[in-house]
Design an enzyme around this catalytic site. Structure first.
Site, mmCIF file in Angstrom:
data_model
loop_
_atom_site.group_PDB
_atom_site.id
_atom_site.type_symbol
_atom_site.label_atom_id
_atom_site.label_comp_id
_atom_site.label_asym_id
_atom_site.label_seq_id
_atom_site.Cartn_x
_atom_site.Cartn_y
_atom_site.Cartn_z
ATOM 1 N N GLU A 489 0.857 -1.191 0.000
ATOM 2 C CA GLU A 489 0.000 0.000 0.000
ATOM 3 C C GLU A 489 0.887 1.233 0.000
ATOM 4 O O GLU A 489 1.157 1.797 -1.045
ATOM 5 C CB GLU A 489 -0.934 -0.029 1.220
ATOM 6 C CG GLU A 489 -2.071 0.945 1.116
ATOM 7 C CD GLU A 489 -3.192 0.621 2.110
ATOM 8 O OE1 GLU A 489 -4.039 1.490 2.291
ATOM 9 O OE2 GLU A 489 -3.194 -0.486 2.686
ATOM 10 N N GLU A 761 -2.139 0.587 13.644
ATOM 11 C CA GLU A 761 -3.303 0.934 12.835
ATOM 12 C C GLU A 761 -4.595 0.689 13.605
ATOM 13 O O GLU A 761 -5.557 1.459 13.490
ATOM 14 C CB GLU A 761 -3.305 0.101 11.554
ATOM 15 C CG GLU A 761 -4.467 0.379 10.625
ATOM 16 C CD GLU A 761 -4.367 -0.405 9.330
ATOM 17 O OE1 GLU A 761 -5.020 -0.011 8.349
ATOM 18 O OE2 GLU A 761 -3.635 -1.413 9.291
ATOM 19 N N HIS A 782 1.509 3.026 11.867
ATOM 20 C CA HIS A 782 0.376 3.693 11.224
ATOM 21 C C HIS A 782 0.012 4.872 12.116
ATOM 22 O O HIS A 782 -0.609 4.698 13.144
ATOM 23 C CB HIS A 782 -0.781 2.685 11.164
ATOM 24 C CG HIS A 782 -1.633 2.787 9.944
ATOM 25 N ND1 HIS A 782 -1.483 1.949 8.875
ATOM 26 C CD2 HIS A 782 -2.650 3.602 9.629
ATOM 27 C CE1 HIS A 782 -2.391 2.228 7.944
ATOM 28 N NE2 HIS A 782 -3.107 3.244 8.388
#
Length: 907
Positions: A489, A761, A782
């Site tokens: 990503e 995250e 994250h």
């Protein structure tokens, strides 16, 4: 009385010294910067902006006037501009107002100031900047590429050129960019210290070039240039859909070297078909998958004079780049910290693992001796699984592996070139001989932002949280603000960036970093005003328009203005801000925006065993309406700053309608929201969606909800950044402290207790039993939930801009004591200098230490009204020159000029 020669000389010197003290201020001009940079090279800005700081021993230093001089070529060159004496206290972002600047030219500048006692400083030391190429016609070079290669690995092309430097060189300036990535060498020495150049922009709109002064690298006579290219973001695997060649199939080089000889004559060396090309040791290079380097194929000396390139092919003439070539303003990616192995591990499954002790982004340098053809594989992971084995399932399709094949020649050193990994652990396979820690070094890579902020406290877990927040920022601020640095990503998600911006601006100097990224946001914004989920947009035009994500278009420019006082970026982004508000307006009916796809309160806490409905998902259209109102308010704010009075009136009327529609649709007569979640109340309160009379009861409902969860939060990406701010605003700071200090899931400190070294995250990326959340979306680096750092700086330490002002010219300091802390300190390097707030509580009372930079002032709000128990440096405040504004409402309000202050409140 007659004075002898020596006496007369002494008196003359004394009078001269006295006179100079009367003339010159006791203030020094220092830290001069041009466009936030010290002596930048390669600016294509027609009117660059100058900033400087003042330093002096006295308190209350203010600038009342300045004078700037600019010279071309040298400090004694032709004067290009003088401002004359300008009566102004501005010392940040003062624009050049001289004649047109020339391409490829070095300019020198200095500044002097007058203080608030009417005294003039000495001139500052000279700063300088070098201009880039203002016109397309300034480029004489051609785009060239390497020989076509049909293999699926796509080895990195090598491009070389030998040339004569016939005379002694006075200056040599190289302008370089690439479709893909490049590394350049001159006479075998690396050009610059930047990596992954030219960085990632919206390549289908604009491409950055870099400028280097390589004067010291050239020699009279024969010289050689060698450039290696890599796929990078341009044609490599990008996005989580496995797409390749997003911007084009062919990578290429544009290189121009402008030489000026000591006799004033000039020469230019450019990329063209006379260059030669081949391939070498880098057989494959992918951002997600890593590199394959085969030292058996190294072409030794290929970037040196005299290399036999008879077997090389002529470079291929490549298609011109049809979009804008722009100079690089943001800080480049550089190598930063190095880590040696913290622990050598053999896992239960027999894997050979090195733990570097810190989740980071970069790569590992390996030293090895072995036989020709030996192959070493280095795999990267963030975490070990429940059994202590290497865990990579959460990487999804990203391989994150580097393969090194030995030539067998003595000791060999390997490190990647055009990739990066997110990792704490590496797994090693195929290493010949004993694996020794001294042969492995982890090297971090990130945009070289200047560290600007630190927060410390008496709680070690909170200090580790601050460490994790900063390391999450380091790892994910790699030319663009990525969501995560490890899986397939690594994209510039707008939602993550906007929720974290204010915290980011405390930790590091991110003005240039975000100004660059915002330009790509505006370029990738759709014609209808919708803003893509990620910038640069590699997900397509349909992936756009989500509330809280697209609002990066308004939130970041405004917060950037608050943090730095950068009106230029606000002006540049204003059209984009207006377009986004226009999109929401167009897609609203009766002023209600309740259509389209929205991520909502992403990754909020979702208890599996809760059946009473308290944690119901916050209505996504309720969220959308809140952000619609907020973006409209920020547009009003920007219009007011920029003097767009007609727009202020227009959007103020619109905002009134948006809030009325919200109350009709989502609020009962008694003030209850249709969604009972924490996020619903947080957004409604933070964005002032409710009438004044209904706000306190809404804050009470929020507080009750938190208490019902045992003082735990249930918010996701959109509610979390504002949660503690709302509690403080409505008199519930101690409950905010309880949330911050909560150690069990869900909380900020739960990952810390689980051993995290970056922000996760998910609130429970790793569960209490050490099992993992769903691997499809479970990053351990994250930064979004690190947005709590903003509250730590602005509320615990109390550092903020005074309302109605920006950039810390007017400062507000409102420290809050609580949470069982007996000590807290925040330090922030502002554009004016160092600002700090520190407090300590003991049995005797509370001690405060403040530092206020020159040319600013601060209103300080102490959470006590102690009367005669307030002392400065051990003396009653009544004997001090500090101005007491008020001692009402249980607090003391002071006005401080620049200087260092020690205040004590005795119990």
């Amino acid at each position: 009385m007659k004075l002898n020669y020596f006496s007369r000389g002494f008196v003359s010197m004394f009078l001269l010294l006295l006179c100079s003290q009367m003339i010159f201020a006791q203030v020094t001009v220092m830290n001069t910067r041009c466009e936030n940079l010290a002596n930048p090279i390669g600016l294509d800005i027609a009117a660059p902006r100058f900033s400087w700081q003042l330093k002096g021993k006295e308190r209350g230093i203010q600038q009342t006037a300045y004078e700037i001089e600019v010279f071309s070529g040298s400090p004694k060159g032709v004067r290009a501009w003088t401002s004359g004496k300008v009566n102004s206290d501005s010392s940040v972002f003062v624009s050049y107002k001289g004649g047109n600047l020339k391409s490829g030219t070095q300019y020198f500048w200095h500044v002097r100031v007058w203080d608030n006692k009417g005294k003039m400083s000495k001139w500052s030391e000279f700063g300088n900047w070098h201009t880039g190429l203002f016109e397309a016609s300034d480029w004489k070079a051609k785009w060239i590429g390497g020989a076509a290669d049909s293999s699926s690995e796509q080895p990195s092309p090598l491009l070389r050129k030998e040339f004569q430097s016939a005379k002694k060189v006075r200056s040599a300036i190289a302008y370089i960019t690439a479709k893909g990535m490049y590394e350049a060498k001159v006479n075998g020495k690396r050009v610059g210290d930047a990596y992954l150049s030219p960085g990632w922009t919206s390549y289908n709109k604009r491409l950055q070039y870099q400028v280097y002064d390589i004067t010291d690298m050239l020699r009279q006579g024969e010289n050689a240039i060698g450039v290696t290219l890599g796929n990078g973001w341009y044609r490599g695997n990008i996005g989580f859909q496995g797409q390749r060649n997003y911007y084009g199939k062919d990578i290429g080089l544009l290189f121009q070297l402008d030489i000026t000889y000591t006799d004033g004559s000039k020469a230019t060396v450019v990329s063209d078909e006379s260059w030669k090309t081949s391939t070498g040791r880098i057989r494959s290079s992918e951002i997600y998958h890593g590199e394959i380097i085969d030292n058996r194929l190294e072409q030794n000396g290929w970037e040196l004079v005299g290399f036999d390139d008879a077997g090389w092919k002529p470079a291929i003439s490549a298609a011109p780049y049809e979009h804008a070539l722009v100079a690089t303003l943001n800080e480049p990616i550089r190598k930063k910290e190095e880590f040696k192995p913290a622990k050598m591990i053999t896992t239960p499954s027999g894997e050979k693992i090195i733990d570097f002790g810190q989740n980071m982004v970069g790569w590992v340098k390996v030293k090895v001796r072995g036989n020709k053809g030996d192959s070493i594989k280095i795999y990267h992971a963030e975490i070990l699984d429940k059994s202590g084995n290497f865990y990579t399932t959460n990487l999804r399709a990203a391989r994150q592996e580097n393969i090194y094949i030995l030539s067998g020649d003595a000791e060999e050193v390997f490190e990647p070139h055009f990739t990066f990994q997110g990792f704490r652990y590496i797994k090693i396979e195929g290493y010949p001989g004993e694996i020794k820690p001294e042969n492995f070094t982890a090297i971090t890579l990130y945009s070289d932002m200047k560290p600007t902020g630190e927060f410390t406290s008496s709680n070690t877990l909170i200090n580790q949280l601050q460490h994790n927040i900063q390391w999450g920022q380091r790892g994910n601020f790699l030319d663009v603000p990525t969501d995560c640095p490890q899986r397939d990503e690594r994209l510039g998600w707008t939602g993550d960036a906007q929720v974290f911006y204010r915290t980011a601006s405390f930790n590091f100097g991110v003005n240039n970093f975000f100004s660059k990224w915002l330009k790509d946001l505006a370029l990738d914004q759709l014609d209808n005003g919708s803003v893509p989920f990620v910038i640069p947009n590699v997900l397509g035009k349909d992936a756009s328009g989500s509330a809280g994500w697209a609002d990066a278009a308004t939130i970041i420019p405004w917060q950037n203005y608050l943090a730095y006082g950068d009106k230029k970026t606000l002006l540049e982004q204003y059209a984009s801000m207006e377009k986004w508000v226009g999109f929401m307006n167009t897609n609203s009916k009766d002023d209600l925006w309740n259509k389209g796809f929205h991520f909502g309160d992403w990754l909020f806490y979702r208890p599996d065993d809760d059946n009473d409905g308290r944690s119901a998902i916050t209505d996504k259209y309720l969220i959308a309406q809140c952000f619609y109102a907020n973006s409209t308010q920020l547009l009003i704010n920007a219009a007011s700053v920029l003097g767009k009075n007609t727009d202020v009136e227009k959007y103020t009327a619109l905002l009134k309608k948006i809030k009325a529609a919200f109350n009709r649709e989502y609020v009962t007569q008694s003030g209850r929201l249709v969604s009972s979640s924490q996020t619903a109340y947080v957004l409604a309160l933070h964005f002032d969606m409710l009438p004044e009379a209904l706000r306190q009861q809404a804050a009470d409902r929020l507080s009750e909800n938190i208490s019902n969860y045992g003082d735990h939060l249930t918010t996701g990406f959109l509610g979390t950044p504002y949660l503690c701010h709302v509690l403080t605003r409505f008199g519930k700071t101690e409950q905010a402290f309880k949330l911050l200090m909560q150690e069990s899931y869900p909380s900020w400190l739960y990952p810390v207790k689980m051993g995290a070294t970056t922000i996760w995250e998910r609130w429970d990326g790793q569960k209490p039993d050490s099992s993992f959340q769903t691997p499809g979306m479970n990053s351990f680096n994250h930064y979004a939930y690190g947005a709590i750092g903003d509250w730590m700086y602005r509320t615990i330490a109390g550092l903020d801009t005074e309302e109605g002002f920006a950039g810390y010219k007017k400062i507000s300091i409102k420290p809050h004591i609580g949470g069982g802390l007996n000590y807290a300190k925040a330090v922030l390097q502002t554009n004016y200098g160092q600002l700090s707030s520190e407090w300590k509580v003991d049995a005797k009372g509370t001690t405060y230490n403040f530092e206020i930079p020159a040319n600013t002032s601060a209103k300080v709000y102490l959470p006590e009204a102690p009367g005669d128990k307030l002392f400065e440096n051990g003396k009653p405040l009544s004997t001090s020159t500090i101005k007491v504004i008020s001692t009402e409402a249980g607090r003391t309000e002071l006005l401080l000029g620049s200087g260092i202050y020690n205040l004590t409140v005795i119990k």
